[in-house]
Write a protein that holds these residues in place. Structure first.
Motif, PDB file in Angstrom:
ATOM      1  N   ALA A   4       0.830  -1.198   0.000  1.00 38.30           N
ATOM      2  CA  ALA A   4       0.000   0.000   0.000  1.00 38.30           C
ATOM      3  C   ALA A   4       0.866   1.250   0.000  1.00 38.30           C
ATOM      4  CB  ALA A   4      -0.913  -0.004   1.221  1.00 38.30           C
ATOM      5  N   HIS A   5       1.924   1.237   0.828  1.00 38.67           N
ATOM      6  CA  HIS A   5       2.799   2.408   0.888  1.00 38.67           C
ATOM      7  C   HIS A   5       3.471   2.662  -0.453  1.00 38.67           C
ATOM      8  CE1 HIS A   5       6.456   4.726   1.899  1.00 38.67           C
ATOM      9  NE2 HIS A   5       5.671   5.270   2.832  1.00 38.67           N
ATOM     10  N   LEU A   6       3.928   1.593  -1.087  1.00 34.68           N
ATOM     11  CA  LEU A   6       4.595   1.740  -2.380  1.00 34.68           C
ATOM     12  C   LEU A   6       3.611   2.243  -3.452  1.00 34.68           C
ATOM     13  CD1 LEU A   6       6.835  -1.474  -2.437  1.00 34.68           C
ATOM     14  CD2 LEU A   6       7.589   0.886  -2.121  1.00 34.68           C
ATOM     15  N   THR A   7       2.384   1.716  -3.415  1.00 34.01           N
ATOM     16  CA  THR A   7       1.377   2.137  -4.406  1.00 34.01           C
ATOM     17  C   THR A   7       1.037   3.607  -4.248  1.00 34.01           C
ATOM     18  OG1 THR A   7       0.462  -0.094  -4.413  1.00 34.01           O
ATOM     19  CG2 THR A   7      -0.923   1.668  -5.314  1.00 34.01           C
ATOM     20  N   TRP A   8       0.810   4.042  -2.995  1.00 32.78           N
ATOM     21  CA  TRP A   8       0.494   5.445  -2.766  1.00 32.78           C
ATOM     22  C   TRP A   8       1.666   6.358  -3.108  1.00 32.78           C
ATOM     23  CZ3 TRP A   8      -2.004   3.974   2.539  1.00 32.78           C
ATOM     24  CH2 TRP A   8      -3.331   3.541   2.310  1.00 32.78           C
ATOM     25  N   THR A   9       2.872   5.855  -2.813  1.00 30.08           N
ATOM     26  CA  THR A   9       4.066   6.643  -3.162  1.00 30.08           C
ATOM     27  C   THR A   9       4.157   6.829  -4.679  1.00 30.08           C
ATOM     28  OG1 THR A   9       5.261   5.839  -1.212  1.00 30.08           O
ATOM     29  CG2 THR A   9       6.580   6.756  -3.008  1.00 30.08           C
ATOM     30  N   ALA A  10       3.833   5.748  -5.400  1.00 30.66           N
ATOM     31  CA  ALA A  10       3.843   5.850  -6.868  1.00 30.66           C
ATOM     32  C   ALA A  10       2.825   6.883  -7.338  1.00 30.66           C
ATOM     33  CB  ALA A  10       3.543   4.487  -7.484  1.00 30.66           C
ATOM     34  N   GLY A  11       1.641   6.892  -6.714  1.00 31.57           N
ATOM     35  CA  GLY A  11       0.644   7.896  -7.057  1.00 31.57           C
ATOM     36  C   GLY A  11       1.130   9.298  -6.767  1.00 31.57           C
ATOM     37  N   THR A  12       1.809   9.468  -5.630  1.00 31.43           N
ATOM     38  CA  THR A  12       2.337  10.783  -5.284  1.00 31.43           C
ATOM     39  C   THR A  12       3.388  11.235  -6.289  1.00 31.43           C
ATOM     40  OG1 THR A  12       1.967  10.284  -2.948  1.00 31.43           O
ATOM     41  CG2 THR A  12       3.423  12.134  -3.455  1.00 31.43           C
ATOM     42  N   VAL A  13       4.276  10.324  -6.654  1.00 33.04           N
ATOM     43  CA  VAL A  13       5.326  10.651  -7.633  1.00 33.04           C
ATOM     44  C   VAL A  13       4.709  11.021  -8.982  1.00 33.04           C
ATOM     45  CG1 VAL A  13       7.269   9.707  -8.933  1.00 33.04           C
ATOM     46  CG2 VAL A  13       7.065   9.249  -6.485  1.00 33.04           C
ATOM     47  N   LEU A  14       3.671  10.264  -9.387  1.00 36.94           N
ATOM     48  CA  LEU A  14       2.994  10.588 -10.658  1.00 36.94           C
ATOM     49  C   LEU A  14       2.463  12.019 -10.629  1.00 36.94           C
ATOM     50  CD1 LEU A  14       1.683   9.822 -13.390  1.00 36.94           C
ATOM     51  CD2 LEU A  14      -0.280   8.968 -12.088  1.00 36.94           C
TER      52      LEU A  14
END
Length: 776
Positions: free
Chosen positions: A35-45
């Motif tokens: 979950a943390h990695l997925t949300w981080t990816a969304g933030t980076v996008l």
């Protein structure tokens, strides 16, 4: 590349939603790391795209709030608030998607213009016809244009021709051009095949010039500036300054990040587009399709409205305005029935006007036989037991000029009408006068526009000054510009745009350049798509122009609500920023609070979905049915009213027979008066319920005046009858003069009253809007 750029907002939204939702699912299933990695990816996008948008804005030197999103997203990564960053990304994606749909102007495609542009021409060489590409036509070529074909290039006629020039002038009436006259490309040959000599090449022709004018006007249209971007000029530096000050005073990065999180401009990115899109939806419900938020804002800002005449303030279609019979006691309805029966097989627009008028009067039409078109003159055939001929006066009446023909020509000259003559069994039977009637809702629309905030109205038309001035005077515009071609209309729009935002309304190809150049262009497309619809920002899909006033009120309300949502949302964000800067609001709590602020701003914006003040009239189904029934009776009365003038015109002191007056009086007492009494009993209460009691005062007064004048006529006829005047023995010239005075006065009152009922009563009924009058 352009197609991918158009799809970017939707792709961004889908990816952001998938990343945020995927992280939520991972958390629920116990996979916290995923979950943390997925949300981080969304933030980076979101961060990457925000940086790209900010750089693009800097390159274009335009204000933007995206810099705050960049700082907030970077801050959430810094302090490890991945969920908050992913949520901000989704909000940014939602804002971009809504903004793309609400603010993107409609593409000004020239598909219809290009489709209508002639591709080929027929070149005559002796007795041989050769089809060539229109680009191969050179000056001096001898061309043939068939019936219904578009003239490919400008040229000089080698004979008489009849043309539908509405594509260039907007005028619906066919125009006859004499031998040697100039004819422009883009007009349609409405008569038999004609020959012409090309005077231009295709690239220099009139129609090609119209296409280029549209392209140039589109290129000069100003871009739409978002409300959010205007506020960003002040808000961005303020947010950065507060965050920097908080960091400097507290020495805490977390405090600065908290300030930026609550400063994330979601109310700017979401609330304004939601309000605008709600306005687009409300406009569509009243029959006004607005092509994007930019057009809606321009409509709200408009102060000067320019109108084309034909098809906008008038019906744009020929209608029967009157019948003159060759004999005083002639039956106008029977003459119309015979002519309309023959015209059933003719595609000519004037034939459609006669057939439509006959059907509205309830006349039974026969199927004609032995129909023959005599090119350049008219149509002849057999209807039942009668030979009928319709067309020009010289062909129908002959070289003589009887008194009734002089009256017809005088009326046509004074009223600006066209004439069509009819003969039955070889003898002239009468003439029809046709015009392009003013829309019954046009005067009310002008008044409603002033109430909606339009400060100046201008009629811009290619028609003659006398006709244009008459229409302008009746509907109540502030200025009239006549004899305008597409270039003149474009110049008029640009001149008016110097002092105020302009709105241009039209429905023809000749209006397309002006529509594209105005602050907002409005096209009427209820009777079919035209090039004006392609060039316009707004399209009316209902055949009534008073919907424009409602659309303006909706646009202004939507813009006001959008501004309220932005001000309230950003005001609350400012308060939250102060709390965060004072250390009273940590980042996590700030993210939650910011969500609440966003919800409040969106709820304010959603008010635009709710109905607001409009000029539309609410009527019950029973009232609508009653008005529709009375409208049918009204059309029947119109014919009787026209008979008043015909009888008055035929009265002369040399022939004192008043038999036609007695017959007319019978029709007035048994047709007109019962209808007016029914109007007073049923229609006036209906109008009072819709508009208020004062709206019926003038119409009720004219009802009484009609009764009074008919009563006077009855007393005078009875007096002459007592003198045995029906045989003409005792009637004096002064008696005839008195009869004519009463009849002409009654005719004027009835015409005025019919107009009052059209504009003040029947124009209110939804199904009556768009009903062309049969004649006045």
């Amino acid at each position: 590349m352009g197609r991918w750029r158009d799809r970017t907002p939707a792709v961004f939204f889908v990816v952001a939603a998938v990343l945020l939702g995927g992280g939520a699912i991972a958390t629920v299933t116990g996979h916290d790391t995923a979950a943390h990695l997925t949300w981080t990816a969304g933030t980076v996008l979101g961060l990457v795209l925000s940086v790209v948008w900010t750089a693009e804005a800097v390159r274009q030197r335009s204000p933007t709030v995206d810099i705050i999103a960049v700082l907030a997203l970077a801050g959430t990564l810094w302090v490890d608030e991945a969920f908050a960053g992913s949520m901000v990304t989704l909000m940014l994606a939602s804002g971009r998607l809504l903004e793309a749909r609400a603010a993107a102007r409609a593409r000004r495609e020239l598909g219809l213009l290009v489709q209508r542009t002639p591709r080929t021409a027929r070149r005559r060489a002796g007795s041989t016809l050769t089809e060539v590409d229109v680009e191969d036509v050179v000056r001096g070529d001898h061309l043939v244009v068939g019936t219904g074909e578009v003239v490919p290039v400008d040229g000089r006629l080698l004979g008489v021709g009849t043309f539908d020039e509405s594509a260039l002038t907007g005028e619906p009436m066919p125009v006859e051009r004499p031998d040697g006259d100039e004819v422009r490309s883009g007009v349609v040959n409405a008569g038999p095949p004609i020959d012409l000599v090309a005077t231009t090449i295709a690239a220099d022709s009139t129609y090609a010039g119209v296409v280029r004018l549209v392209e140039q006007a589109q290129a000069s249209s100003a871009p739409f500036v978002r409300v959010a971007d205007r506020i960003a000029v002040y808000f961005v530096p303020l947010a950065v300054a507060v965050a920097g000050l908080a960091w400097a005073l507290s020495g805490s990065t977390v405090t600065a990040v908290a300030v930026l999180v609550v400063a994330t401009p979601c109310p700017l990115l979401l609330a304004a587009p939601v309000a605008i899109m709600s306005g687009l939806s409300r406009s569509a419900r009243v029959g006004v399709v607005v092509k994007g938020g930019a057009a809606l804002e321009s409509l709200a800002a408009g102060r000067v409205m320019l109108f084309d005449k034909t098809g906008t303030l008038t019906r744009g279609q020929p209608a029967l305005a009157g019948i003159v019979t060759a004999v005083p006691d002639g039956n106008g309805d029977e003459v119309l029935r015979l002519a309309a029966s023959l015209d059933q097989v003719s595609p000519h627009p004037l034939a459609s006007a006669l057939v439509g008028a006959a059907r509205r009067r309830g006349l039974d039409l026969d199927l004609p036989s032995e129909v023959q078109e005599v090119h350049g003159y008219g149509l002849q055939g057999r209807v039942g037991a009668h030979d009928v001929r319709i067309g020009k006066a010289s062909w129908v009446v002959g070289p003589a000029v009887p008194d009734w023909l002089r009256r017809v020509r005088r009326r046509a000259s004074l009223d600006g009408t066209l004439t069509v003559f009819v003969a039955v069994d070889g003898r002239a039977a009468g003439a029809f006068l046709l015009d392009d009637p003013i829309r019954s809702d046009a005067p009310r629309m002008i008044r409603a526009l002033r109430d909606a905030g339009i400060t100046r109205t201008v009629l811009v038309t290619g028609d003659r000054p006398d006709v244009a001035e008459t229409v302008g005077r009746i509907v109540g515009v502030d200025a009239v510009l006549a004899d305008c071609d597409p270039v003149d209309k474009l110049a008029a729009v640009r001149a008016e745009s110097v002092d105020a935002r302009t709105i241009m309304v039209g429905d023809g190809i000749n209006d397309a350049p002006a529509l594209a150049a105005a602050g907002v262009g409005v096209a009427l497309a209820a009777r079919g798509a035209t090039a004006s619809s392609e060039a316009a920002d707004i399209v009316l899909t209902v055949d009534r122009v008073d919907a424009l006033a409602d659309a303006i009120l909706i646009a202004r309300r939507s813009r006001t609500i959008a501004l309220q949502a932005v001000v309230v949302g950003m005001g609350l964000s400012l308060a939250a920023m102060v709390m965060a800067a004072l250390g009273l609001l940590p980042p996590a709590a700030g993210a939650v609070l910011q969500e609440g602020i966003d919800v409040i701003a969106l709820l304010i914006a959603l008010r635009a979905v709710l109905p607001g003040r409009t000029h539309s009239i609410a009527m019950s189904e029973g009232d609508i049915a009653t008005a529709q029934r009375l409208r049918v009776d009204h059309d029947a009365v119109v014919a009787a009213v026209e008979g008043i003038r015909a009888v008055a015109d035929a009265l002369t002191t040399r022939d004192t027979t008043i038999g036609p007056v007695v017959a007319l009086l019978g029709r007035l007492e048994h047709v007109v008066l019962p209808h007016e009494r029914a109007d007073e009993e049923l229609l006036m209460p209906l109008v009072a319920r819709a508009l208020g009691g004062s709206a019926t005062a003038t119409m009720s007064r004219t009802h009484a005046e009609i009764e009074h004048q008919v009563s006077r006529l009855r007393r005078l006829v009875d007096e002459l009858d007592g003198l045995d005047g029906l045989d003409g023995g005792e009637v004096q010239p002064e008696d005839v003069v008195e009869l004519r005075q009463i009849l002409y006065g009654l005719y004027a009152v009835c015409r005025l009253h019919n107009r009052q009922e059209e504009e003040g009563a029947f124009a209110l009924v939804p199904s009556s809007r768009g009903h062309a009058p049969t004649g006045r």
